[in-house]
Design a protein around this motif. Structure first.
Motif, mmCIF file in Angstrom:
data_model
loop_
_atom_site.group_PDB
_atom_site.id
_atom_site.type_symbol
_atom_site.label_atom_id
_atom_site.label_comp_id
_atom_site.label_asym_id
_atom_site.label_seq_id
_atom_site.Cartn_x
_atom_site.Cartn_y
_atom_site.Cartn_z
ATOM 1 N N LEU A 118 0.796 -1.316 0.060
ATOM 2 C CA LEU A 118 -0.049 0.022 0.098
ATOM 3 C C LEU A 118 0.825 1.467 0.102
ATOM 4 N N LEU A 119 1.920 1.222 0.797
ATOM 5 C CA LEU A 119 2.730 2.331 0.974
ATOM 6 C C LEU A 119 3.688 2.903 -0.184
ATOM 7 N N ALA A 120 3.977 1.968 -0.837
ATOM 8 C CA ALA A 120 4.972 1.952 -2.006
ATOM 9 C C ALA A 120 4.273 2.270 -3.320
ATOM 10 N N GLY A 121 2.941 1.613 -3.442
ATOM 11 C CA GLY A 121 2.153 1.859 -4.590
ATOM 12 C C GLY A 121 1.121 2.655 -4.707
ATOM 13 N N ALA A 122 0.974 3.613 -3.553
ATOM 14 C CA ALA A 122 -0.069 4.491 -3.455
ATOM 15 C C ALA A 122 0.369 5.688 -4.319
ATOM 16 N N ASP A 123 -0.707 6.302 -4.952
ATOM 17 C CA ASP A 123 -0.515 7.892 -5.615
ATOM 18 C C ASP A 123 0.156 8.698 -4.521
ATOM 19 N N THR A 124 -0.720 8.853 -3.433
ATOM 20 C CA THR A 124 -0.665 9.851 -2.406
ATOM 21 C C THR A 124 -0.746 9.019 -1.149
ATOM 22 N N VAL A 125 0.438 9.263 -0.118
ATOM 23 C CA VAL A 125 -0.241 8.775 1.311
ATOM 24 C C VAL A 125 -0.368 9.964 2.162
ATOM 25 N N TRP A 126 -1.410 9.723 2.824
ATOM 26 C CA TRP A 126 -1.841 10.590 4.033
ATOM 27 C C TRP A 126 -1.776 9.915 5.256
ATOM 28 N N LEU A 176 1.832 11.903 16.807
ATOM 29 C CA LEU A 176 3.419 11.883 16.499
ATOM 30 C C LEU A 176 4.019 10.833 15.992
ATOM 31 N N ALA A 177 3.308 9.572 16.052
ATOM 32 C CA ALA A 177 3.974 8.329 15.099
ATOM 33 C C ALA A 177 3.618 8.805 13.577
ATOM 34 N N ALA A 178 2.319 9.276 13.298
ATOM 35 C CA ALA A 178 2.085 9.811 12.046
ATOM 36 C C ALA A 178 2.936 10.751 11.334
ATOM 37 N N GLU A 179 3.304 11.935 12.377
ATOM 38 C CA GLU A 179 4.377 12.640 11.879
ATOM 39 C C GLU A 179 5.868 12.062 11.534
ATOM 40 N N TYR A 180 6.166 10.968 12.317
ATOM 41 C CA TYR A 180 7.269 10.394 12.202
ATOM 42 C C TYR A 180 7.265 9.478 10.647
ATOM 43 N N LEU A 181 6.102 8.702 10.525
ATOM 44 C CA LEU A 181 6.087 8.020 9.278
ATOM 45 C C LEU A 181 6.102 8.958 8.274
ATOM 46 N N ILE A 182 5.433 9.960 7.996
ATOM 47 C CA ILE A 182 5.674 11.041 7.082
ATOM 48 C C ILE A 182 7.067 11.467 6.717
ATOM 49 N N ARG A 183 7.532 12.066 7.755
ATOM 50 C CA ARG A 183 8.948 12.600 7.512
ATOM 51 C C ARG A 183 9.837 11.472 7.039
ATOM 52 N N GLN A 184 9.748 10.309 7.279
ATOM 53 C CA GLN A 184 10.752 9.149 6.917
ATOM 54 C C GLN A 184 10.284 8.762 5.280
ATOM 55 N N LEU A 185 8.856 8.743 5.387
ATOM 56 C CA LEU A 185 8.518 8.205 3.949
ATOM 57 C C LEU A 185 8.514 9.131 2.987
ATOM 58 N N SER A 190 11.322 10.663 2.541
ATOM 59 C CA SER A 190 12.710 10.644 1.992
ATOM 60 C C SER A 190 12.583 9.195 1.111
ATOM 61 N N LEU A 191 11.591 8.361 1.055
ATOM 62 C CA LEU A 191 11.662 7.311 0.338
ATOM 63 C C LEU A 191 11.221 7.410 -1.184
ATOM 64 N N ARG A 192 9.956 8.364 -0.836
ATOM 65 C CA ARG A 192 9.199 8.671 -2.096
ATOM 66 C C ARG A 192 8.344 9.694 -2.294
ATOM 67 N N PRO A 193 7.940 10.176 -3.386
ATOM 68 C CA PRO A 193 7.248 11.460 -3.167
ATOM 69 C C PRO A 193 5.570 11.162 -2.785
ATOM 70 N N GLY A 194 4.887 12.204 -2.670
ATOM 71 C CA GLY A 194 3.549 12.100 -2.367
ATOM 72 C C GLY A 194 3.334 11.478 -0.988
ATOM 73 N N ALA A 195 3.926 12.155 0.083
ATOM 74 C CA ALA A 195 3.625 11.698 1.534
ATOM 75 C C ALA A 195 3.406 13.021 2.269
ATOM 76 N N HIS A 196 2.286 12.873 2.934
ATOM 77 C CA HIS A 196 1.815 14.204 3.720
ATOM 78 C C HIS A 196 1.184 13.789 4.769
ATOM 79 N N LEU A 198 8.445 1.375 7.663
ATOM 80 C CA LEU A 198 9.255 2.082 6.920
ATOM 81 C C LEU A 198 10.307 1.035 6.025
ATOM 82 N N VAL A 199 10.895 0.156 6.961
ATOM 83 C CA VAL A 199 11.812 -0.595 6.311
ATOM 84 C C VAL A 199 11.195 -1.574 5.053
ATOM 85 N N ALA A 200 10.130 -2.270 5.337
ATOM 86 C CA ALA A 200 9.424 -3.198 4.410
ATOM 87 C C ALA A 200 9.164 -2.229 3.027
#
Length: 309
Positions: free
Chosen positions: A161-169, A178-187, A189-195, A286-288
């Motif tokens: 889901l996270l790799a194939g989405a057009d955009t991740v919210w 705070l966990a959601a903020e951490y996910l987006i900050r790191q994601l 770096s891995l792909r565009p369209g993470a907010h 994030l690792v997966a």
């Protein structure tokens, strides 16, 4: 409600219950013990079920009706938070007091050492762990259980889901944001369209305008479940977005709408809300996801841009 026998019983039977009775248990645990102290009809209305459904729950639990259940709640419930129990030194869970053993190697005046009280050093008579040591052990055990609960199939489905989405919210509640903020900050770096999902109603409405079937919403939703999170997720689902939900053992009301559901076990608890477990799960996600994206070139570009600024 740590160590409350009635609350512990409700938590233990929750996975075995039919949906209507689960709804009753969620209401009880979300507002424990106060939700149990009104009328049966009021409790059923809060859970969105009929009074007979609520009655069946208490029969199943072995009580002689709702009044008997209320009496047990009054006898066993303690009106304090886990954190208050910890800092005030509640039995078996609290912080050390003057009579509690200190750190290893420390001794109070006139007290014999563990070695002196247990000839041969076989451990007999060794002091019980201090409150802080007990909290650390609980945190470690909870973290182990949390990581074990995120199976390989769950990680693979989440990464897809996270790799194939057009955009991740991503969004969360008062603490889990705070966990959601951490996910987006790191994601990001891995792909565009993470907010992050914005906070105001107007900004959320503008976000929803452009959401569609190619998008994924990641929601962190824990007791007490956030009405704001539920409203956004329901609106996003109505526009075709898919949901990755991270929740607790009692399950967010959004669980039925999730394409991927990650449920943290009951043991993921402690005197303070266990954000460490949510972050640990996020790290695994994030690792997966990184393994699917092969983001080496993007990360190299990011490092070069960071150095140039």
């Amino acid at each position: 409600m740590e160590n409350d026998p009635v609350a512990d019983r409700l938590s233990a039977v929750y996975p075995e219950l039919p949906p209507g009775e689960r709804a009753i248990v969620r209401v009880l645990l979300d507002d424990y013990p106060f939700a149990a102290l009104g009328s049966l009809r009021a409790l059923a209305e809060r859970a969105g079920v009929s009074p007979p459904t609520a009655s069946r729950l208490f029969d199943r639990l072995g009580y002689a009706g709702f009044a008997d259940f209320q009496a047990a709640v009054r006898d066993g419930a303690r009106d304090r938070s886990r954190l208050l129990e910890f800092v005030t030194g509640a039995p078996g869970r609290g912080a050390p007091d003057a009579s509690s053993p200190g750190p290893p190697g420390a001794s109070s005046p006139g007290a014999s050492s563990p070695a002196a009280s247990s000839p041969g050093g076989d451990g007999a008579g060794a002091p019980e762990p201090s409150g802080l040591r007990r909290a650390a052990e609980d945190l470690r055990a909870g973290l182990d259980g949390t990581l074990a609960s995120v199976t390989d199939p769950l990680l693979e489905a989440s990464a897809a889901l996270l790799a194939g989405a057009d955009t991740v919210w991503a969004l969360g509640g008062p603490l889990s944001e705070l966990a959601a903020e951490y996910l987006i900050r790191q994601l990001a770096s891995l792909r565009p369209g993470a907010h992050r999902v914005p906070g105001s109603a107007q900004a959320r409405a503008r976000t929803l305008l452009d959401l569609g079937g190619g998008d994924v919403v990641v929601a962190y939703d824990f007791r007490r479940y956030s009405p704001d999170t539920a409203r956004f997720v329901e609106a996003a689902r109505a526009r075709g977005a898919r949901l990755l939900l991270v929740t607790d053992a009692w399950e967010s009301p959004l669980s039925a709408a999730a394409q991927v559901l990650i449920r943290l076990p009951r043991e993921a608890a402690g005197p303070i809300a266990p954000l460490a477990h949510e972050i640990a799960v996020t790290e695994l996600l994030l690792v997966a996801t990184a393994a699917r994206l092969a983001p080496a070139a993007r990360l190299a570009d990011l490092e070069a841009l960071t150095q140039s600024l």
